[in-house]
Design an enzyme around this catalytic site. Sequence first.
Site, PDB file in Angstrom:
ATOM      1  N   SER A  22      -2.249 -41.331  85.482  1.00 33.45           N
ATOM      2  CA  SER A  22      -2.229 -40.281  86.501  1.00 33.45           C
ATOM      3  C   SER A  22      -3.576 -39.887  87.073  1.00 33.45           C
ATOM      4  O   SER A  22      -3.627 -39.155  88.057  1.00 33.45           O
ATOM      5  CB  SER A  22      -1.531 -39.036  85.947  1.00 33.45           C
ATOM      6  OG  SER A  22      -0.149 -39.271  85.788  1.00 33.45           O
TER       7      SER A  22
ATOM      8  N   LYS B 168      -6.291 -29.811  88.736  1.00 37.19           N
ATOM      9  CA  LYS B 168      -4.870 -30.144  88.777  1.00 37.19           C
ATOM     10  C   LYS B 168      -4.068 -28.973  88.206  1.00 37.19           C
ATOM     11  O   LYS B 168      -4.498 -28.330  87.238  1.00 37.19           O
ATOM     12  CB  LYS B 168      -4.631 -31.413  87.948  1.00 37.19           C
ATOM     13  CG  LYS B 168      -3.197 -31.940  87.945  1.00 37.19           C
ATOM     14  CD  LYS B 168      -3.127 -33.212  87.108  1.00 37.19           C
ATOM     15  CE  LYS B 168      -1.752 -33.853  87.124  1.00 37.19           C
ATOM     16  NZ  LYS B 168      -1.737 -35.129  86.362  1.00 37.19           N
TER      17      LYS B 168
ATOM     18  N   SER C 232       0.068 -38.810  88.723  1.00 37.80           N
ATOM     19  CA  SER C 232       0.558 -37.516  89.134  1.00 37.80           C
ATOM     20  C   SER C 232      -0.521 -36.586  89.683  1.00 37.80           C
ATOM     21  O   SER C 232      -0.210 -35.531  90.243  1.00 37.80           O
ATOM     22  CB  SER C 232       1.247 -36.835  87.934  1.00 37.80           C
ATOM     23  OG  SER C 232       0.343 -36.623  86.871  1.00 37.80           O
TER      24      SER C 232
END
Length: 453
Positions: A179, A77, A155
């Site tokens: 997330s 990420k 996210s």
Amino acid sequence: MTRQKTLAGLSVLVQDGKLDPVTLAEETLAGIEAHGDQAVFVGLTRERALKEASAASTRLRAGRSLGLLDGLPVAWKDLFDVKGSVTTAGSAVLRDTPPAGSDAAVVAAVAGAGMVSVGRTNMSEFAFSGLGINPHYGTPHNPASTDVERIPGGSSSGSAAAVAAGLVPAAIGTDTGGSVRIPAAMTGIVGYKATRGRYSMKGVFPLAESLDSLGPLCHTVQDAVWLDAAMHGLTAPVVRRGEIADLKIVIPETIVFDEAESEVVEAFEDAIKRLEKAGATVTRRPFPTFKAVFDLMARHGALVTAEAYALHRERLAGPQAERIDPRVVARTRLGEKITMPDYIALLDARDQLIHETVESLKPGELIVHPTLPHVAPPVAPLLADDELFFKTNARTLRNTLIGNFLDFCGISIPCGTGAGEMPVGLQLAAPHHQDDRLLSIALAAETVIRGEA
């Protein structure tokens, strides 16, 4: 050539010499570049990946494997510093910052296990949304959707999409309010949120340090166990497979089923019936502390909002605010209204609620509920209506943020499908620092939860 998606499946091929890590890295990079959705990754680390794969290949030919994960691909990420790459945190305002001078601690740890870092995945801007929509780098498609374009969840949107689409066998995300678990549930994969502090946060761009945690997104609990060990810097996992007969489930009757889609509840309850049939003990009771979490936020504001505003207040006060997603700006600016007494009251009450919740659990009990009250919704209506966006975001985060506030660890496992044949996730959760027990039980229960046993 189609490869097995799981780390375990790939590991067998690599360790047996049937698949060279360089070949695997080249196939992985080519697959990402040829993939129809170019919003999944924000950048590839080709040179690094081929160098790491070549080193793994040399080790394996010499009989010096670093372990089960040696030579296997992983994606990060875009909150993790990867040496030589710019960490943008999903935001245009960080696009021109200098490249990271060193790896984040957990990136270095995973590299120490021999894994091959192939690139950085897309995300919600500054990790401040559970939906995965990003106006700067695009919104990854949800690979599980076959009817309309649906959100991937956030996210860690790109991380989940990359795994669910078969581009990489695993990706590492962050989880401040859900997330990791949210996009895992929406795309039909496994997402494990570790206890906050289980891994080093050095070199990870924060959202709210009181809540931030890390975890892998992958296809199986077994893969999550292997990645957990690597993120610790261990040479091999220490988690033992548990027994379903030892599984004591408590299903909360507070908050988590409110406004839940009927198909989600049905898929969840079917999984619970399978667990009961397999020998698990199931009880249901209210959890007043769950309601207290939301009462606190209504009275004092959200802890994540207070800390996010403190982090970004200078950006919001200057010209950079014009380059940030207006929805992120609006949500972050709510933190300006949270006073220091409010913030201290939140922290004090949080400690008490954590204690009360842990004390309310009987020995060995795990909390189990639907990861989300709904399946992944279509993208278009959320882009067209800010009010719907914020309402959906709050509903999406609701079940998972409870665990972050109460400092629990949790894992989302696919348990069936709901509306539009979209995946439904079931979350197992345990008090902080009981990660090994959680993973042990999840290993034993996964096939039953999925309906594969």
